[in-house]
Write a protein that holds these residues in place. Structure first.
Motif, PDB file in Angstrom:
ATOM      1  N   ARG A 173      65.658  31.137 -18.079  1.00  0.00           N
ATOM      2  CA  ARG A 173      65.407  31.565 -19.461  1.00  0.00           C
ATOM      3  C   ARG A 173      64.086  31.026 -20.009  1.00  0.00           C
ATOM      4  N   VAL A 174      63.350  30.291 -19.183  1.00  0.00           N
ATOM      5  CA  VAL A 174      61.995  29.870 -19.538  1.00  0.00           C
ATOM      6  C   VAL A 174      61.059  30.975 -19.063  1.00  0.00           C
ATOM      7  N   GLU A 175      60.351  31.599 -19.982  1.00  0.00           N
ATOM      8  CA  GLU A 175      59.520  32.766 -19.642  1.00  0.00           C
ATOM      9  C   GLU A 175      58.144  32.320 -19.164  1.00  0.00           C
ATOM     10  N   LEU A 176      57.750  32.810 -17.993  1.00  0.00           N
ATOM     11  CA  LEU A 176      56.451  32.479 -17.416  1.00  0.00           C
ATOM     12  C   LEU A 176      55.488  33.641 -17.625  1.00  0.00           C
ATOM     13  N   VAL A 177      54.288  33.330 -18.059  1.00  0.00           N
ATOM     14  CA  VAL A 177      53.287  34.347 -18.362  1.00  0.00           C
ATOM     15  C   VAL A 177      52.014  34.048 -17.587  1.00  0.00           C
ATOM     16  N   ALA A 178      51.536  35.012 -16.820  1.00  0.00           N
ATOM     17  CA  ALA A 178      50.298  34.844 -16.062  1.00  0.00           C
ATOM     18  C   ALA A 178      49.094  35.132 -16.949  1.00  0.00           C
ATOM     19  N   LEU A 179      48.169  34.173 -16.996  1.00  0.00           N
ATOM     20  CA  LEU A 179      46.968  34.300 -17.827  1.00  0.00           C
ATOM     21  C   LEU A 179      45.743  33.807 -17.057  1.00  0.00           C
ATOM     22  N   PRO A 180      44.582  34.427 -17.253  1.00  0.00           N
ATOM     23  CA  PRO A 180      43.357  33.873 -16.667  1.00  0.00           C
ATOM     24  C   PRO A 180      43.130  32.466 -17.209  1.00  0.00           C
ATOM     25  N   PRO A 181      42.763  31.511 -16.369  1.00  0.00           N
ATOM     26  CA  PRO A 181      42.591  30.128 -16.828  1.00  0.00           C
ATOM     27  C   PRO A 181      41.681  29.988 -18.042  1.00  0.00           C
ATOM     28  N   VAL A 182      40.612  30.796 -18.102  1.00  0.00           N
ATOM     29  CA  VAL A 182      39.667  30.664 -19.210  1.00  0.00           C
ATOM     30  C   VAL A 182      40.262  31.135 -20.538  1.00  0.00           C
ATOM     31  N   ASN A 183      41.399  31.851 -20.498  1.00  0.00           N
ATOM     32  CA  ASN A 183      42.020  32.358 -21.722  1.00  0.00           C
ATOM     33  C   ASN A 183      43.260  31.580 -22.144  1.00  0.00           C
ATOM     34  N   THR A 184      43.716  30.650 -21.312  1.00  0.00           N
ATOM     35  CA  THR A 184      44.995  29.989 -21.565  1.00  0.00           C
ATOM     36  C   THR A 184      44.954  29.107 -22.807  1.00  0.00           C
ATOM     37  N   GLU A 185      43.910  28.336 -22.975  1.00  0.00           N
ATOM     38  CA  GLU A 185      43.800  27.487 -24.165  1.00  0.00           C
ATOM     39  C   GLU A 185      43.808  28.346 -25.440  1.00  0.00           C
ATOM     40  N   GLN A 186      43.047  29.419 -25.430  1.00  0.00           N
ATOM     41  CA  GLN A 186      42.970  30.296 -26.597  1.00  0.00           C
ATOM     42  C   GLN A 186      44.330  30.892 -26.931  1.00  0.00           C
ATOM     43  N   SER A 187      45.084  31.267 -25.897  1.00  0.00           N
ATOM     44  CA  SER A 187      46.413  31.854 -26.118  1.00  0.00           C
ATOM     45  C   SER A 187      47.370  30.840 -26.736  1.00  0.00           C
ATOM     46  N   LEU A 188      47.241  29.560 -26.327  1.00  0.00           N
ATOM     47  CA  LEU A 188      48.076  28.516 -26.916  1.00  0.00           C
ATOM     48  C   LEU A 188      47.721  28.321 -28.385  1.00  0.00           C
ATOM     49  N   ARG A 189      46.448  28.248 -28.681  1.00  0.00           N
ATOM     50  CA  ARG A 189      46.033  28.015 -30.066  1.00  0.00           C
ATOM     51  C   ARG A 189      46.362  29.206 -30.964  1.00  0.00           C
ATOM     52  N   ALA A 190      46.431  30.406 -30.382  1.00  0.00           N
ATOM     53  CA  ALA A 190      46.808  31.603 -31.143  1.00  0.00           C
ATOM     54  C   ALA A 190      48.326  31.765 -31.225  1.00  0.00           C
ATOM     55  N   LYS A 191      49.067  30.828 -30.602  1.00  0.00           N
ATOM     56  CA  LYS A 191      50.531  30.822 -30.598  1.00  0.00           C
ATOM     57  C   LYS A 191      51.121  32.043 -29.908  1.00  0.00           C
ATOM     58  N   GLN A 192      50.367  32.586 -28.935  1.00  0.00           N
ATOM     59  CA  GLN A 192      50.898  33.671 -28.106  1.00  0.00           C
ATOM     60  C   GLN A 192      51.819  33.103 -27.024  1.00  0.00           C
ATOM     61  N   ILE A 193      51.619  31.841 -26.685  1.00  0.00           N
ATOM     62  CA  ILE A 193      52.491  31.123 -25.756  1.00  0.00           C
ATOM     63  C   ILE A 193      52.857  29.794 -26.408  1.00  0.00           C
ATOM     64  N   ASP A 194      53.915  29.170 -25.906  1.00  0.00           N
ATOM     65  CA  ASP A 194      54.370  27.894 -26.458  1.00  0.00           C
ATOM     66  C   ASP A 194      53.835  26.698 -25.689  1.00  0.00           C
ATOM     67  N   VAL A 195      53.604  26.896 -24.391  1.00  0.00           N
ATOM     68  CA  VAL A 195      53.106  25.837 -23.523  1.00  0.00           C
ATOM     69  C   VAL A 195      51.981  26.408 -22.671  1.00  0.00           C
ATOM     70  N   ALA A 196      50.919  25.639 -22.496  1.00  0.00           N
ATOM     71  CA  ALA A 196      49.799  26.056 -21.647  1.00  0.00           C
ATOM     72  C   ALA A 196      49.664  25.097 -20.483  1.00  0.00           C
ATOM     73  N   VAL A 197      49.570  25.637 -19.283  1.00  0.00           N
ATOM     74  CA  VAL A 197      49.312  24.808 -18.108  1.00  0.00           C
ATOM     75  C   VAL A 197      47.799  24.767 -17.914  1.00  0.00           C
ATOM     76  N   LEU A 198      47.227  23.583 -18.029  1.00  0.00           N
ATOM     77  CA  LEU A 198      45.779  23.415 -17.967  1.00  0.00           C
ATOM     78  C   LEU A 198      45.433  22.370 -16.914  1.00  0.00           C
ATOM     79  N   GLY A 199      44.428  22.668 -16.117  1.00  0.00           N
ATOM     80  CA  GLY A 199      44.044  21.734 -15.072  1.00  0.00           C
ATOM     81  C   GLY A 199      42.545  21.567 -14.971  1.00  0.00           C
ATOM     82  N   GLY A 200      42.128  20.476 -14.363  1.00  0.00           N
ATOM     83  CA  GLY A 200      40.732  20.242 -14.061  1.00  0.00           C
ATOM     84  C   GLY A 200      39.831  20.276 -15.275  1.00  0.00           C
ATOM     85  N   VAL A 201      38.659  20.892 -15.096  1.00  0.00           N
ATOM     86  CA  VAL A 201      37.662  20.908 -16.167  1.00  0.00           C
ATOM     87  C   VAL A 201      38.123  21.740 -17.360  1.00  0.00           C
TER      88      VAL A 201
END
Length: 344
Positions: A173-201
């Protein structure tokens, strides 16, 4: 917002393509025709980042072997699928994804580690500062954005959820969403997702921007480990052993060069590589580089780096039949760092 895609369907598609490639001879390397080993390797890169083979080439560590960039890729499974089907000569992915593809009878072998997690470089699971999410149970019904499904980010997340006491139904019941890494932070800040997986730089840049906090990291969960490997097709290895050896040892030297140089020196070199290759990219990300995260010297692979994910995939019902042996999935025979005094 991209929709989720079943990793099993993606894997099935890759196996079908692999069969087609085998039947048509797609992707045969130069050595097949005249016996001479190929010295050009087709590969996929990553936007705004410098891969270890690219760094190795710039440092002169690949010798006569040249890299031929054929485009960019956002996820490891797609990268190694391209290698398995002959669209590229080598590709890199999370070791669990390699296990799954090899278990589906893809003739590929891992030859050198290229990324991992340590105290400096890791994948983190981030939420906005005001989020109520603190522990595994808080993720039920929430959306988690990651670069690709069926790979490192998903495997670590599901391991964390299971260790947190969630049932298989609750984890589902945890929904996984595939996103380009360069867009993941923006999607979190826009509240399109609840959790962002971020790595490296990308993670370091997002943290520097403020307003987010860590729920957990793969390093906290599993300790330091190499997480992904570069693979070649078995037929390519058989025809071009010297080329593979030059590639593997060159990548190993690049790992050690980056490990032993001042951070500022590495960052300057990475920015220079991006500037020279002329792909109209922003070099901002590499300014946050800290380490490759590779655990072993020169990218030498160990059983542990595959055994962890073999066990996880088996327990999750993702593997059919007998569990593969880690030693059947990789080789260190082309890596000079695997021998005493090697890699100098």
């Amino acid at each position: 917002m991209p929709s989720t895609r079943s990793p099993r369907r993606a894997l099935a598609a890759a196996v079908a393509l692999l069969a087609l490639a085998a039947a048509t001879g797609c992707g045969a390397d130069a050595a097949a025709g005249g016996g001479a080993q190929t010295t050009e390797l087709r590969y996929q890169g990553s936007v705004g980042q410098v891969t270890l083979p690219e760094l190795a080439a710039d440092l002169g560590y690949l010798g006569d072997v040249k890299l031929n960039w054929i485009g960019n890729v956002t996820g490891g499974p797609a990268d190694i699928q391209a290698t398995a089907t002959g669209q590229s000569d080598f590709g890199g992915a999370f070791n669990g994804a390699i296990v799954k593809l090899q278990s589906a009878h893809a003739p590929i072998t891992a030859v050198v580690s290229y990324y991992g997690s340590d105290a400096q470089t890791f994948q983190g699971y981030y939420v906005l500062d005001g989020s109520p999410i603190r522990g595994p149970r808080d993720l039920i019904g929430k959306r988690v954005g990651m670069n690709t499904l069926g790979a490192h980010a998903e495997a670590v997340l599901r391991t964390w959820l299971a260790r947190g006491g969630l049932t298989a139904d609750e984890i589902g019941r945890v929904e996984l969403v595939a996103l380009p890494p360069v867009n993941t932070e923006q999607s979190l800040r826009a509240k399109q997702i609840d959790v962002a997986v971020l790595g490296g730089v990308i993670r370091d840049k997002a943290v520097a921007n403020g307003g987010i906090r860590t729920v957990f990291t793969d390093y906290e969960l599993l300790g330091a480990f190499s997480a992904g490997s570069y693979v070649f097709r078995d037929d390519f290895i058989a025809r071009n052993p010297d080329t593979v050896r030059a590639f593997v040892t060159g990548v190993g030297k690049a790992i050690e060069w980056a490990r032993t140089q001042p951070r500022e020196t590495v960052v300057a070199r990475l920015k220079a590589v991006i500037g020279k290759r002329g792909r109209n990219e922003d070099a901002t990300l590499v300014g946050y580089w800290k380490s490759s995260g590779v655990a072993e010297k020169g990218g030498v692979i160990t059983d542990r780096e595959f055994a962890t994910w073999i066990d996880w995939l088996s327990d999750a019902g993702e593997l059919k039949g007998a569990k593969p042996k880690p030693s059947d999935l990789y080789t260190n025979r082309f890596n000079a760092f695997a021998n005493p005094g090697g890699g100098a």
